[in-house]
Motif scaffolding. Structure first.
Motif, mmCIF file in Angstrom:
data_model
loop_
_atom_site.group_PDB
_atom_site.id
_atom_site.type_symbol
_atom_site.label_atom_id
_atom_site.label_comp_id
_atom_site.label_asym_id
_atom_site.label_seq_id
_atom_site.Cartn_x
_atom_site.Cartn_y
_atom_site.Cartn_z
ATOM 1 N N SER A 52 37.997 31.564 44.306
ATOM 2 C CA SER A 52 37.568 32.908 45.007
ATOM 3 C C SER A 52 36.132 33.264 44.974
ATOM 4 N N GLY B 66 39.383 39.369 48.880
ATOM 5 C CA GLY B 66 40.706 39.010 48.516
ATOM 6 C C GLY B 66 41.205 40.037 47.848
ATOM 7 N N GLY C 295 45.868 35.236 59.275
ATOM 8 C CA GLY C 295 44.597 34.980 58.289
ATOM 9 C C GLY C 295 43.693 36.134 58.234
ATOM 10 N N ARG D 111 42.100 38.953 55.527
ATOM 11 C CA ARG D 111 40.961 38.656 54.708
ATOM 12 C C ARG D 111 39.685 39.044 55.202
ATOM 13 N N TYR E 294 49.817 31.669 47.271
ATOM 14 C CA TYR E 294 48.791 30.896 47.684
ATOM 15 C C TYR E 294 48.265 30.077 46.545
ATOM 16 N N ASN F 145 47.006 25.658 50.363
ATOM 17 C CA ASN F 145 47.133 26.468 51.468
ATOM 18 C C ASN F 145 46.467 27.632 52.008
ATOM 19 N N ARG F 146 45.425 27.816 51.218
ATOM 20 C CA ARG F 146 44.489 28.710 51.377
ATOM 21 C C ARG F 146 43.060 28.521 51.644
ATOM 22 N N SER G 246 41.740 29.624 55.430
ATOM 23 C CA SER G 246 40.615 30.562 55.337
ATOM 24 C C SER G 246 39.501 30.032 55.870
#
Ligand code: UDP
Ligand code: MG
Length: 243
Positions: free
Chosen positions: A140, A159, A178, A181, A211, A215-216, A220
């Motif tokens: 992150s 996030g 999406g 975010r 997530y 898959n992120r 993203s």
């Protein structure tokens, strides 16, 4: 339903739900307790994003027991951005507060978040002590750094779902999958004022995160390129004369 309609709430809590059965009742109780200290009428708008774990039944019971609860139910899973979009469009309050259904955001932060909205269009939470594992915390941090660099942005923790908005500002946005975010950036692009305040964070005790890196990360990143493009290509002109 019977009786006269409830007064229009000043504040709408918008909560996307995808398979969060065990989190819903404790979240509802915590929110009811906290909202006593926020002046004015409010509604809790849960958006069930096609849950298959029995969340729908729990939400139905909450709805039956509490007139402040509303539930929008998707026919099938459509993603967090879609759930938030439906919530924004369905919300009746002038102020919208978003939070996750998994109890990771602390409802106790809501009164401060709402107060901080005075004079601003959006307030974005910054999770001070992330209660996620190391991989998630590091990814992150890297994601926020890359996002800020590539989109010329300064948002610390996009996030963090705990955010407060003026609904009038949200209604100016057209969202794509999406884009949940990138709400702070999209709002700033429209000229709205966005600030950040520190908030708490708690571990997920029930259910699974939807997530992972798989898959992120890539989706993203692609979304980031789209936002970067939109920001660069935003129409900027000034009419000098109109005769
Ligand atoms: N969520 C949703 N639709 C989805 C994925 C997630 O409505 O397709 C909801 C989920 O139930 C939760 C919030 O979005 O309330 C954030 O998801 P999650 O907690 O899994 O994300 P994380 O905190 O792990 O980033
Ligand atoms: Mg979570």
């Amino acid at each position: 339903m019977s009786g006269s309609p409830a007064p229009r709430p000043g504040l709408s809590l918008v909560i996307p739900v995808y398979n969060e059965r065990e989190n819903l009742a404790p979240l509802h109780s915590e929110l009811m307790a906290v909202m006593k200290s926020v002046p004015g009428a409010y509604e809790m708008l849960f958006v069930d994003d096609g849950s298959t774990d029995g969340s729908a039944e729990v939400l139905r019971q909450m709805r039956a027991a509490d007139p402040q609860v509303r539930v929008l139910t998707f026919a099938r899973n459509a993603g967090q951005s879609a759930a938030m979009d439906a919530g924004f469009k369905g919300a009746r309050g002038d102020v919208v507060v978003t939070l996750d259904a998994d109890l990771q955001n602390d409802p106790a932060d809501i009164p401060r978040l709402v107060e901080a909205l005075a004079g601003w269009d959006a307030v974005v939470g910054v999770r001070r002590k992330r209660q996620d594992n190391l991989v998630r915390r590091v990814s992150s941090r890297v994601a926020n750094y890359v996002r800020n660099r590539l989109s010329d942005e300064t948002i610390t923790d996009t996030g963090c779902s705990l955010k407060a908005f003026r609904r009038a500002a949200l209604s100016r946005l057209v969202l794509y999958d999406g884009m949940h975010r990138f709400l702070p950036t999209l709002l700033k692009m429209e000229g709205f004022r966005v600030r950040e305040i520190p908030v708490g964070h708690r571990p997920r005790r029930h259910g699974d995160s939807k997530y992972g890196i798989g898959n992120r990360l890539l989706p993203s990143f692609m979304d980031l390129l789209a936002v970067r493009w939109m920001k660069r290509r935003k129409l900027r002109y000034e009419v000098k004369d109109d005769i």
